[in-house]
Design a protein around this motif. Sequence first.
Motif, short mmCIF file in Angstrom:
data_model
loop_
_atom_site.label_atom_id
_atom_site.label_comp_id
_atom_site.label_asym_id
_atom_site.label_seq_id
_atom_site.Cartn_x
_atom_site.Cartn_y
_atom_site.Cartn_z
N ILE A 69 1.02 -1.20 0.12
CA ILE A 69 -0.02 0.07 -0.06
C ILE A 69 0.87 1.36 -0.09
N ASP A 70 0.49 2.17 -0.81
CA ASP A 70 1.19 3.71 -0.82
C ASP A 70 1.09 4.24 0.45
N PRO A 71 2.12 4.74 1.12
CA PRO A 71 2.11 5.32 2.24
C PRO A 71 1.17 6.51 2.37
N GLU A 72 1.14 7.36 1.22
CA GLU A 72 0.11 8.40 1.01
C GLU A 72 -1.17 7.96 1.11
N ILE A 73 -1.64 6.81 0.42
CA ILE A 73 -2.96 6.29 0.61
C ILE A 73 -3.14 5.99 2.30
N ILE A 74 -2.33 5.30 2.81
CA ILE A 74 -2.45 4.82 4.41
C ILE A 74 -2.94 6.26 5.08
N LYS A 75 -2.20 7.58 4.93
CA LYS A 75 -2.63 8.66 5.67
C LYS A 75 -3.92 9.00 5.39
N ILE A 76 -4.78 8.74 4.49
CA ILE A 76 -6.24 9.10 4.29
C ILE A 76 -7.01 8.85 5.70
N LEU A 77 -6.44 7.57 6.57
CA LEU A 77 -7.35 7.36 7.44
C LEU A 77 -6.01 7.20 8.76
N SER A 78 -6.59 7.97 9.61
CA SER A 78 -5.70 7.78 10.90
C SER A 78 -5.73 6.58 11.56
N ALA A 79 -4.72 6.07 12.36
CA ALA A 79 -4.64 4.87 13.04
C ALA A 79 -5.74 4.34 13.83
N GLU A 80 -6.25 5.58 14.45
CA GLU A 80 -7.37 5.53 15.43
C GLU A 80 -8.53 4.92 14.65
N ASP A 81 -8.72 5.78 13.63
CA ASP A 81 -10.01 5.47 12.82
C ASP A 81 -9.76 4.26 11.93
N ALA A 82 -8.74 3.73 11.75
CA ALA A 82 -8.46 2.35 11.04
C ALA A 82 -8.90 1.18 11.78
N ARG A 83 -8.55 1.44 12.99
CA ARG A 83 -9.06 0.41 14.26
C ARG A 83 -10.45 0.47 14.46
N ARG A 84 -10.85 1.63 14.59
CA ARG A 84 -12.30 1.78 14.93
C ARG A 84 -13.13 1.29 13.90
N PHE A 85 -12.91 1.60 12.69
CA PHE A 85 -13.78 1.24 11.53
C PHE A 85 -13.50 0.11 10.96
N ARG A 86 -12.36 -0.61 11.54
CA ARG A 86 -12.12 -1.95 10.79
C ARG A 86 -11.83 -1.98 9.50
N ILE A 88 -9.06 -0.68 6.04
CA ILE A 88 -7.65 -0.18 5.74
C ILE A 88 -7.77 0.48 4.30
N PRO A 89 -7.45 1.73 3.98
CA PRO A 89 -7.35 2.31 2.69
C PRO A 89 -6.38 1.68 1.60
N LEU A 90 -6.64 1.18 0.47
CA LEU A 90 -5.80 0.49 -0.57
C LEU A 90 -5.37 1.36 -1.71
N GLN A 91 -6.48 1.82 -2.35
CA GLN A 91 -6.24 2.64 -3.55
C GLN A 91 -7.14 3.85 -3.77
N LYS A 92 -6.68 4.94 -4.36
CA LYS A 92 -7.48 5.96 -4.68
C LYS A 92 -7.49 6.35 -6.17
N ALA A 93 -8.33 6.49 -6.77
CA ALA A 93 -8.39 6.78 -8.30
C ALA A 93 -9.92 7.38 -8.77
N ARG A 94 -9.78 8.45 -9.34
CA ARG A 94 -10.89 9.01 -10.23
C ARG A 94 -12.16 9.00 -9.08
N GLY A 95 -11.93 9.49 -7.71
CA GLY A 95 -12.77 9.96 -6.96
C GLY A 95 -13.37 8.86 -6.17
N TYR A 138 1.13 -1.29 8.90
CA TYR A 138 1.06 0.18 8.34
C TYR A 138 0.60 1.25 9.52
N TYR A 139 -0.19 0.70 10.53
CA TYR A 139 -0.50 1.56 11.63
C TYR A 139 0.26 1.25 13.07
N GLY A 140 0.79 0.25 13.02
CA GLY A 140 1.39 -0.17 14.29
C GLY A 140 2.45 0.92 15.06
N ALA A 141 3.06 1.61 13.97
CA ALA A 141 3.97 2.61 14.48
C ALA A 141 3.27 3.88 14.57
#
Length: 564
Positions: A69-86, A88-95, A138-141
């Motif tokens: 996963i691209d590190p920039e894509i990971i930043k779309i969701l915070s570590a707290e939200d990734a765990r809360r929503f369960r 993980i963002p993978l790709q972003k393209a054309r909205g 991606y979110y452990g650290a």
Amino acid sequence: MSKQFADLLLKEHLITQGDYNAADEAFHKQKIAHLKFLHQHNLIQEAKIVEHFSKKYSVPSFDLAKYQIDPEIIKILSAEDARRFRLIPLQKARGTLVVALADPTALAHLDDMKFRTQLRIEAVITSISAFDQALERYYGALNLVEKQVKAGEGDSVEEMGLGGDDAHEIKDANDIDAPIIQLVNQVLVDAIKKKASDIHIEPYEHSFRVRLRIDGALYESMRPPNQVKNAVIARVKIMARMDIAEKRLPQDGRIKIRTPLGEMDFRVSTMPTVFGEKVVLRLLNKSGLQTDLLKLGFDKAALEHFTASIHESYGMVLVTGPTGSGKTTTLYSALQELNKISDNISTAEDPVEYNLEGVNQVQIHSDIGLNFAAALRTFMRQDPDIILVGEVRDFETAEVSVQAALTGHLVLSTLHTNDAPSSITRLLNMGVEPFLVTAAVNLICAQRLMRRICPNCKVEVPVPIQRLMDLGIDPVAAKQMKTYKGAGCPQCTNTGYSGRFGIYEVMPFRSELKEAVLAGANSIELKKRAMEAGMRTLRMAALTKVAEGLTTLEEALTNTAADF
């Protein structure tokens, strides 16, 4: 998440009522999460779960374990939200943002994600273990340092001082308030838990990653934010008593920590790269050091030859192989076998990896003139019985080692060659006279480390009989031979392997081989003579382990060369 998901698995008949009750009991009595208990006891079939929910909810399945996963894509969701929503963002393209999930109940959060990101959301489903590994990777650290990064404190490490004790006390990675200290401690403790041999901390232009070497292979452990790379590297250098202001030159140091898992030493090396200093930490776990020759992996005949040679009163025993092939462990095992009150044992090592009681160990410092040859000359004035030389690197060291072996001392050392016969050629190429080599050398042992098939997910795989015969296996044996591999499971992090063992090529330096050396034979001729005398090559030893079901055919062929 754990209980809700377990409830869903029970409802969909993907686990039994008895398994659910056992998990529920473990949760109430031992506070073990439901899914963790089911995983530990192999009560869920991940592939079946993914296939079931993919069809039920019309969500594509996805192998997250094989995706970067691209590190920039990971930043779309915070570590707290990734765990809360369960999620993980993978790709972003054309909205459109593609997210991965393992728990179908997380589909309820897609509308919230759409509102937060102002993007269309599409979901894919992956296995529970792959999702958990990605979340940690991606979110452990990130969750440890998010607040500090946002506050712009990523490089503030000067206040992270040390106590007076040589060993750093780490009770838990979350016990210390400073996020950078938390992060480094988490990396160290995680490496110990996963039984890694090395930690690689690597800065790049737009990313920063931590990799662990487990069973000889490197795996990415986490990707901390790029902003904290200088702080993390500086923290490690402080712990290793290095000069944090010097970033242009390589440095070496050592860290000793205490954790609930026990004490651990780390050998630390820094190297300047284009985008910062790369740090490699070698884990030196003395409690895990296997020094019993019987348990190293020697076959019976090879062990008898090796044991007999190290009990000779004089001569050289050489252990050869590439870096990381277990040479140090073999030599330390030999020293433990020989370590008696009646013998004076001295070692010259670079570096001294483990401290052995009753053995006089010398750390080499070439910058002040204390090299292997100088240490050896000093040993000769110290009334030695047994000498260990970390490595024969040059003519001077080889010459002094041979002289020591010829004057009534047992000398143990290592070389970097591909097999046992090549070691004789290496000594001759260094400039040692053939008659001295034949007089001094008792035995040469070449070795490799092979990955062991995970016993938890071991399955039989058919291999064409002709392929086995082409490898030199007897036709009758080839027909009866069964081969295996690891299918991959959470216990082995989906690698199919768990742990390593040694394979050995032991060549006693008998009279017929000595005559061949004096006659000018090359390494190929020496190997043929040795095999005729009964030497089992590395390839033979590897194929034997395949036949015993300990490793895969691919692992055997990758780690050993064809005999001719």
